[in-house]
Design a protein around this motif. Structure first.
Motif, PDB file in Angstrom:
ATOM      1  N   GLN A 197      -4.993   2.097  -0.483  1.00 32.59           N
ATOM      2  CA  GLN A 197      -4.107   2.127   0.137  1.00 32.59           C
ATOM      3  C   GLN A 197      -3.691   0.757   1.001  1.00 32.59           C
ATOM      4  O   GLN A 197      -4.742   0.368   1.931  1.00 32.59           O
ATOM      5  CB  GLN A 197      -3.824   3.049   1.241  1.00 32.59           C
ATOM      6  CG  GLN A 197      -2.630   2.842   2.107  1.00 32.59           C
ATOM      7  CD  GLN A 197      -1.353   3.202   1.415  1.00 32.59           C
ATOM      8  OE1 GLN A 197      -1.094   4.344   0.453  1.00 32.59           O
ATOM      9  NE2 GLN A 197      -0.447   2.082   1.322  1.00 32.59           N
ATOM     10  N   ASP A 198      -3.003  -0.218   0.588  1.00 29.83           N
ATOM     11  CA  ASP A 198      -2.611  -1.200   1.549  1.00 29.83           C
ATOM     12  C   ASP A 198      -2.298  -1.287   2.746  1.00 29.83           C
ATOM     13  O   ASP A 198      -1.687  -0.079   3.069  1.00 29.83           O
ATOM     14  CB  ASP A 198      -1.482  -2.270   0.641  1.00 29.83           C
ATOM     15  CG  ASP A 198      -1.370  -3.644   1.150  1.00 29.83           C
ATOM     16  OD1 ASP A 198      -2.421  -4.223   1.847  1.00 29.83           O
ATOM     17  OD2 ASP A 198      -0.321  -4.346   0.798  1.00 29.83           O
TER      18      ASP A 198
ATOM     19  N   ASN B 161       2.085   6.041   2.490  1.00 30.61           N
ATOM     20  CA  ASN B 161       2.370   4.658   1.836  1.00 30.61           C
ATOM     21  C   ASN B 161       3.553   3.878   2.565  1.00 30.61           C
ATOM     22  O   ASN B 161       3.490   2.721   2.583  1.00 30.61           O
ATOM     23  CB  ASN B 161       2.602   4.977   0.439  1.00 30.61           C
ATOM     24  CG  ASN B 161       2.838   3.652  -0.402  1.00 30.61           C
ATOM     25  OD1 ASN B 161       1.880   2.760  -0.635  1.00 30.61           O
ATOM     26  ND2 ASN B 161       3.896   3.435  -1.033  1.00 30.61           N
TER      27      ASN B 161
ATOM     28  N   ILE C  83      -8.276   7.156  -1.993  1.00 30.72           N
ATOM     29  CA  ILE C  83      -6.945   6.646  -1.381  1.00 30.72           C
ATOM     30  C   ILE C  83      -7.035   5.770  -0.243  1.00 30.72           C
ATOM     31  O   ILE C  83      -6.368   4.688   0.003  1.00 30.72           O
ATOM     32  CB  ILE C  83      -6.344   7.973  -0.764  1.00 30.72           C
ATOM     33  CG1 ILE C  83      -5.835   8.737  -1.966  1.00 30.72           C
ATOM     34  CG2 ILE C  83      -5.124   7.497   0.138  1.00 30.72           C
ATOM     35  CD1 ILE C  83      -5.667  10.081  -1.364  1.00 30.72           C
TER      36      ILE C  83
ATOM     37  N   CYS D 121       2.782   2.396   5.856  1.00 27.57           N
ATOM     38  CA  CYS D 121       1.803   1.001   5.521  1.00 27.57           C
ATOM     39  C   CYS D 121       2.923   0.142   4.939  1.00 27.57           C
ATOM     40  O   CYS D 121       2.585  -1.216   5.319  1.00 27.57           O
ATOM     41  CB  CYS D 121       0.690   1.476   4.861  1.00 27.57           C
ATOM     42  SG  CYS D 121      -0.394   2.646   5.358  1.00 27.57           S
ATOM     43  N   TYR D 122       3.587   0.357   4.271  1.00 26.66           N
ATOM     44  CA  TYR D 122       4.685  -0.708   3.511  1.00 26.66           C
ATOM     45  C   TYR D 122       5.473  -1.383   4.601  1.00 26.66           C
ATOM     46  O   TYR D 122       5.695  -2.620   4.701  1.00 26.66           O
ATOM     47  CB  TYR D 122       5.606   0.119   2.447  1.00 26.66           C
ATOM     48  CG  TYR D 122       6.348  -0.886   1.889  1.00 26.66           C
ATOM     49  CD1 TYR D 122       5.879  -1.954   1.309  1.00 26.66           C
ATOM     50  CD2 TYR D 122       7.771  -0.769   2.095  1.00 26.66           C
ATOM     51  CE1 TYR D 122       6.821  -3.076   0.540  1.00 26.66           C
ATOM     52  CE2 TYR D 122       8.681  -1.589   1.511  1.00 26.66           C
ATOM     53  CZ  TYR D 122       8.402  -2.998   0.414  1.00 26.66           C
ATOM     54  OH  TYR D 122       9.027  -3.615  -0.041  1.00 26.66           O
TER      55      TYR D 122
ATOM     56  N   LEU E 182       1.319  11.972   1.189  1.00 32.23           N
ATOM     57  CA  LEU E 182       0.949  10.724   0.694  1.00 32.23           C
ATOM     58  C   LEU E 182       1.925   9.522   0.461  1.00 32.23           C
ATOM     59  O   LEU E 182       1.971   8.433   1.027  1.00 32.23           O
ATOM     60  CB  LEU E 182       0.221  10.564  -0.511  1.00 32.23           C
ATOM     61  CG  LEU E 182      -0.647   9.446  -1.202  1.00 32.23           C
ATOM     62  CD1 LEU E 182      -1.604   8.923   0.093  1.00 32.23           C
ATOM     63  CD2 LEU E 182      -1.547   9.640  -2.355  1.00 32.23           C
TER      64      LEU E 182
END
Length: 826
Positions: free
Chosen positions: A592-593, A553, A588, A556-557, A549
């Motif tokens: 999650q952005d 993340n 999630i 995606c960031y 995870l």
């Protein structure tokens, strides 16, 4: 005397140790480099001081760690950016070196004074370099420690993939470089990546270890360099150690110098750090106590003043500009290299060497002393060439010749790939979404074309069990050098062709989910890094998203673009028990952005979503949260993003319908009516994913005793929720008629009607639906680790079968008893 003990002390590693030689800039260029090093050190220290003392944040938080940590890297980064790097090299900057990075980019013309002055403030330069938040051409965002390091390794593999397929910009290979802290080497994902790099034949990757002997809380244990050297050499890396600067090397050549060298090699890390903080007098006392002989060694020490002795003992390899440039330039091959560069944390600052300096900040008085030493006039702190003893025109001319800056900004672009108007839906009447995914991918592989050619699949040793076998059989596995499938050569029957070649389009990984997400991140940035648009598709078991995870993340960031196919999910691996049963992953997906999450029940829905995902990955609008989103769903789909598909191995009877444009739009926006409720509806059942048969059965069971029962299919709780919150924000900003998709769906539901929501996952995924229009809601789902058993057993046990849905409906819609309801087990 300090005694030698290889178990405790940092003896010089047996690998290649840097030896200053001929690859040195001209005397004049070296003078300019040293001036720039001073300027970078000043700007970084002033930036942090300004953030904490001149423009203090109201929340009272301090940025102390950056002041000490960044100082240890100022010389290394000066050498890299102003001398060694070429435009195609990419760098992941150590988290706390952000002020150094921004200062360098400011001098190169890629950062503004306004952003530096607002460092760590609203829309200012970021505390950790960010591809999406900073303006100064960041190659890799800094995430949790270790992630940027691994990212460079996987970016190197992606560069090889792009070159092998002859995609992208016609440019030389770049080196993927990570600046890594010694304490950061405790991160396990670094070693997972190291092993994968060995498997994949890693090239063009440098990791530069900032060995300043300090972590956030303490001092690094003894012996780390020797152990790292042995480990990295075992995986095929060259190891280069820069321990001593030129002043120390010259001192070692003096009479008595060899004994000084032996003392340094045996000195424990804590002692070296403590003496560094205490300064020249402390160095003199300790050295004379340990080595004083009234002869050569004493004379060597006494020939130097306290300041000179302190400068000598802190003249480590990572702070010797000429040695660094020389050593970096000597690398004439593409094998991976680990540079172990000895440095001082807080080098050049009054807090250098203190074990508490991570949280330390220079006082205003100390800053004034540094200002005087740097010859910076008050009011001229941000001037690019203030305090330099070289004419600005000469410095500007030098900056104009810096190889790294030759192309200016170094982000590439690539044309968008055309996506078919529809993906073929498999004809089978009974399928799981996992099987459907495999059949759709195999058909894409068979049909071919530009889109198929740019798809890259990858999986952590579950390629076959996630139904990618058909794709791989047609498209092959990737490796820079061909490797035959010996089972086929020996004529052993096998369903799968496991042949590797440079033309292959599947990158097989070992069992490490962190590596999967790191590779997806690198693949999903290929269009920007290497000018080659790829469509990455990664598969894994849904519960193991949680193992990777942090890297997900991070991906995606960075705004990496990929499709994550997670299957099997939920209780559908019931015979294997709780270890393979996911619960929290739908949440999630919602939280999650940068990741749009879907959980289709049927394969025709999956085909619609997958086709949309191929387009969504390629959208590149700039997020502007002050602008109005698209009014159809109140989502900012023009900005694009990654997509998460939660699939299942549970076989369902397929509906055999024709999906018209209206239904297609509803599937993408997150939900559609299977059975629209009547005007007197007392209950609506809302389901997500493979509990569709239970939801349909429950509606049938209660139809005789509850009026106008509705059935709502949710294909994306994530998009429904995001649209709802975005619509609310739009109304709060004055767009009083803004209505999201979920609000329009629930307009058909009478206010007195109750909602029963159900999915094979955490009930909170759909439990919020009652808040949209104020309907009473009973949310069903799975909240506890699973057991072994059949799907029917476990659906009954956790209360998500048809009978449980009916019982929930009766509890929130009082009326006559529902005659087909069985008593629930305790």
């Amino acid at each position: 005397m300090v005694k030698s003990d290889d178990r405790r002390h940092d003896s010089p590693p047996r690998g290649r140790t840097a030896d200053p030689g001929a690859h040195v800039p001209s005397a004049r260029d070296l003078a300019v480099l040293r001036a720039l090093e001073r300027k970078v050190s000043w700007l970084s220290a002033w930036t942090i001081h300004h953030a904490n003392h001149v423009r203090p944040n109201a929340d009272g938080l301090k940025v102390g760690g950056h002041q000490a940590s960044s100082a240890s890297l100022s010389t290394i980064m000066t050498a890299l950016y102003f001398a060694v790097l070429r435009p195609h090299d990419r760098v992941a900057v150590k988290p706390h070196a952000s002020p150094i990075f921004h200062a360098i980019q400011y001098l190169l013309g890629h950062q503004t004074r306004e952003k530096l002055e607002a460092y760590r403030g609203y829309k200012g330069a970021q505390s950790y370099p960010s591809r999406t938040k900073d303006i100064d051409d960041v190659d890799f965002s800094t995430g949790s420690v270790g992630l940027g390091v691994a990212q460079t390794l996987f970016a190197s593999l992606v560069q090889d993939y792009v070159r092998a397929h002859k995609f992208g910009a016609d440019t030389p290979d770049g080196r993927m470089i990570a600046l890594v802290g010694d304490a950061e080497m405790d991160e396990g994902n670094i070693y997972e990546a190291l092993l994968e790099g060995w498997k994949q034949g890693l090239r063009n990757c440098w990791w530069i270890l900032d060995y300043n002997r300090q972590s956030l809380d303490a001092v690094i244990r003894e012996g780390l360099p020797a152990r790292l050297e042995a480990l990295f050499r075992a995986f095929g890396w060259e190891v280069v150690t820069l321990k001593y600067g030129r002043k120390l090397m010259e001192a070692f050549a003096e009479p008595g110098g060899e004994r000084l060298r032996e003392w340094i090699d045996r000195a424990p890390n804590q002692l070296y750090s403590a003496l560094t903080f205490q300064g020249g007098a402390a160095w003199r006392k300790r050295l004379l106590d340990d080595l004083g002989d009234q002869g050569d060694v004493t004379a060597l020490i006494e020939r130097r003043s306290d300041d000179e002795l302190s400068a000598l003992m802190t003249n480590l390899g990572g702070h010797d500009l000429a040695s660094l440039v020389d050593t970096f330039e000597r690398i004439d091959h593409d094998r991976p290299v680990l540079f172990i560069t000895y440095t001082i944390k807080g080098y050049g600052l009054p807090l250098a060497g203190h074990k508490d300096n991570h949280a330390g900040l220079m006082t205003p008085a100390q800053m004034e002393t540094l200002r005087a030493a740097m010859e910076v006039r008050p009011g001229h702190e941000w001037d690019r060439f203030e305090g330099l003893d070289i004419a600005p025109a000469e410095v500007e001319a030098f900056l104009g010749r810096v190889p790294f800056n030759a192309l200016g900004a170094r982000r590439f672009a690539d044309a968008k790939l055309e996506v078919p108007g529809a993906l073929a839906v498999p004809k089978q009447t009974a399928l799981s979404t996992q099987q459907g995914f495999g059949l759709i991918m195999a058909e894409i592989a068979r049909m071919g074309g530009p889109l198929a050619d740019r798809i890259v699949t990858t999986s952590p040793d579950v390629t076959v069990s996630t139904n990618l076998g058909g794709w791989v059989n047609r498209r092959g596995l990737f490796a820079r050098e061909a490797v035959a499938d010996l089972f086929r050569q020996e004529r052993i029957p096998s369903t799968f062709d496991w042949t590797f070649s440079p033309k292959g389009q599947h990158m097989e990984l070992g069992i490490a989910e962190m590596n999967l997400f790191s590779l997806l991140s690198a693949l999903g940035l290929s269009h920007s890094l290497f000018g080659a648009r790829l469509i990455p598709v990664g598969t894994l078991y849904d519960p193991f998203i949680e193992r990777g995870l942090d890297a997900l993340n991070y991906a995606c960031y960075q705004e990496a673009r990929f499709i994550l196919v997670a299957t099997p999910s939920g209780l559908t691996l019931a015979p294997e028990g709780g270890a393979h049963q996911s619960i929290a992953t739908p949440l999630i997906g919602m939280a999650q952005d940068g990741l749009a999450a879907f959980e289709p029940a049927y394969v025709d829905e999956l085909a619609v979503v997958l086709r949309w995902a191929f387009e969504h990955l390629q959208r590149e609008g700039t997020p502007d949260f002050e602008s109005e989103p698209e009014e159809q769903n109140w989502l900012r789909d023009e900005t694009g993003g990654s997509v998460y598909l939660r699939l299942s191995t549970r076989t369902l009877e397929q509906p055999g319908r024709v999906i018209d444009p209206a239904l297609e739009r509803d599937i993408i926006e997150g939900g559609y009516w299977v059975r629209r409720p009547g005007p007197n509806a007392e209950i609506v059942v809302v389901y997500t994913g493979v509990v569709a048969p239970e939801a349909i059965e429950a509606v049938g069971l209660m139809a005789e005793d509850r009026k106008d029962v509705g059935l709502l299919a949710v294909t994306s709780a994530d998009r429904l929720n995001a649209g709802w919150t975005a619509g609310a924000r739009a109304r709060e900003r004055g767009l009083v008629n803004a209505r999201s998709h979920v609000e329009r769906l629930l307009d058909a539901v009478p206010r007195q009607c109750g909602l029963v929501t159900v999915l094979d996952g955490h009930p909170a995924t759909l439990g919020w639906l009652g808040s949209v229009a104020g309907h009473r809601t009973r949310a069903l789902g799975v909240e506890h680790f699973g057991q072994t058993g059949t799907i029917a057993d476990l659906y009954r046990h956790y209360g998500i079968d048809a009978n449980a849905i009916v019982a929930a409906a009766q509890s929130i819609s009082p009326g006559r008893p529902i005659r087909h309801l069985r008593a629930l087990e305790a």
